[in-house]
Design an enzyme around this catalytic site. Structure first.
Site, mmCIF file in Angstrom:
data_model
loop_
_atom_site.group_PDB
_atom_site.id
_atom_site.type_symbol
_atom_site.label_atom_id
_atom_site.label_comp_id
_atom_site.label_asym_id
_atom_site.label_seq_id
_atom_site.Cartn_x
_atom_site.Cartn_y
_atom_site.Cartn_z
ATOM 1 N N LYS A 44 0.846 -1.206 0.000
ATOM 2 C CA LYS A 44 0.000 0.000 0.000
ATOM 3 C C LYS A 44 0.881 1.256 0.000
ATOM 4 C CE LYS A 44 -0.361 -0.391 5.006
ATOM 5 N NZ LYS A 44 -1.153 -0.952 6.100
ATOM 6 N N TYR A 272 16.910 28.645 11.521
ATOM 7 C CA TYR A 272 15.681 29.309 11.971
ATOM 8 C C TYR A 272 15.481 29.173 13.474
ATOM 9 C CZ TYR A 272 14.020 29.847 7.155
ATOM 10 O OH TYR A 272 13.867 30.201 5.842
#
Ligand SMILES: *Cc1c(COP(=O)(O)O)cnc(C)c1O
Length: 377
Positions: A44, A272
């Site tokens: 899947k 950041y």
């Protein structure tokens, strides 16, 4: 030159892992005098990010493929897969039945509407193979224990009428990776409810498949199909046992290169939010991989990364297209040095996932479409 990042998919590792699972199963059931179970290779989510085309090659020796998306199932048929394909969530509408018929797909049946649709469907060319799902405690899909027998009788009638070909019984474990006692409760429920009903059984995901003692709790003389997924790609279903210890090989390797190097003084913020502050003078490398490539933004400073064959760590916040690594002790590293984010010759995907507070499954599935695939045969 394109941006230096790629994800390598090893068909050989997928083959190895499937063969390894098969021999593990053989050793589990041989002492019980039983034949080895059949294997549904679970593919899947684009084969856990490895690609349907690669899965059809790598798992050519599986007895069947299991997935959710009808289009992925059709792709498998187009690639020449002739063995069974099972839809783990079944079909979603009565119209889907024509596609199941055309491509000979096996379907899970887990709620009453699906049975109604089977009864109402226009005549199919061929009867459809069905696995009926019992909810034994996962509380996701499946008939409740008190409803299962009635549902199964309805399916047996449809089998008599030629709408259904083979009919079997399945369930899914909630805690096969961390709590065998819950798994045994689920198995007890499964055996009690389905024991007297005919048909093959399918209960084991990767964690169940790799738990040898489970087999003793399964009925004798019953055709069994296991449903391993993540282990076939070389990741571990268990938090406490590594894929390496399980004898698995990583099928997915996320690699990139150093695109910039700089020296910084002590007490400098990096990236950041300045989430990392250099405790001493450091040498940093910038890697061409960020969260838009599928690297987890939640990975904290300290997450393992391989640079130039040496283990080091992520520093600072992961940006969209880049992340920073500590090169202080890797004097050989320079622009163009090879970086392995996870996989072959790098940290395992499970180690990176654990650091980032998630599981290897999520990282394997999440590598972005913009990252070029390199298929290693
Ligand atoms: C995903 C899935 C599996 C495979 O699970 P793994 O933990 O990856 O082995 C098996 N059965 C069902 C129903 C699934 O949805």
């Amino acid at each position: 030159m394109p941006r230096p990042i790629a994800v390598q998919i090893s068909i050989a590792a997928m083959r190895h892992n499937l063969a390894h699972i098969r021999s593990t199963l053989h050793h589990q059931v041989a002492p019980l005098g039983r034949p080895a179970p059949f294997i549904w290779a679970v593919i899947k989510a684009n084969a856990y990010g490895h690609g349907i085309d690669q899965a059809v090659k790598g798992f050519a020796q599986a007895d069947g493929l299991a997935l959710l998306d009808i289009n992925e199932a059709i792709r498998c048929r187009e690639l020449g897969w002739t063995k069974p394909i099972m839809l783990l969530e079944g079909f979603f509408s009565i119209e889907d039945l024509a596609v199941l018929d055309e491509y000979t797909l096996t379907t899970v049946i887990h709620h009453w509407e699906q049975i109604t649709w089977l009864k109402q469907a226009p005549r199919l060319r061929r009867p459809v193979a069905v696995m009926a799902k019992l909810n034994t405690g996962m509380n996701r899909l499946g008939f409740a224990p008190e409803q299962f027998e009635r549902a199964y009788q309805a399916l047996l009638e449809l089998q008599q009428e030629g709408v259904i070909s083979s009919l079997g019984k399945m369930t899914h474990f909630a805690r096969a990776d961390d709590d065998p006692s819950i798994t045994y409760q689920q198995l007890l429920c499964f055996n009690t409810v389905t024991g007297a009903l005919p048909g093959a059984i399918s209960v084991c995901n990767s964690a169940g498949t790799l738990t040898a003692s489970l087999q003793q709790h399964l009925p004798d003389h019953t055709e069994q199909w296991v449903r391993p997924g993540v282990c076939l790609y070389g990741a571990s279903p268990f938090a406490a046992v590594s894929a390496h210890e399980l004898g698995l090989q990583p099928a997915q390797t996320l690699m990139a290169e150093i695109i910039s190097v700089r020296d910084i003084a002590a007490h400098q913020g990096v990236g950041y939010g300045h989430h990392f502050i250099s405790p001493k003078p450091m040498r940093l490398g910038v890697v061409a991989c960020g969260y838009a490539d599928g690297y987890p933004r939640h990975a904290p400073s300290g997450t393992p990364i391989m640079v130039d064959g040496q283990l080091t760590r992520l520093v600072g916040r992961v940006s969209m297209d880049m992340l920073m690594v500590d090169l202080t002790d890797i004097t050989s590293a320079q622009v163009g040095s090879q970086v392995v984010l996870w996989g072959q010759n790098g940290p395992s995907v499970d180690e990176v996932a654990q650091a980032a507070g998630t599981i290897g499954y999520e990282l394997l599935c999440a590598v972005a479409a913009r990252v070029p695939r390199q298929i290693i045969e």
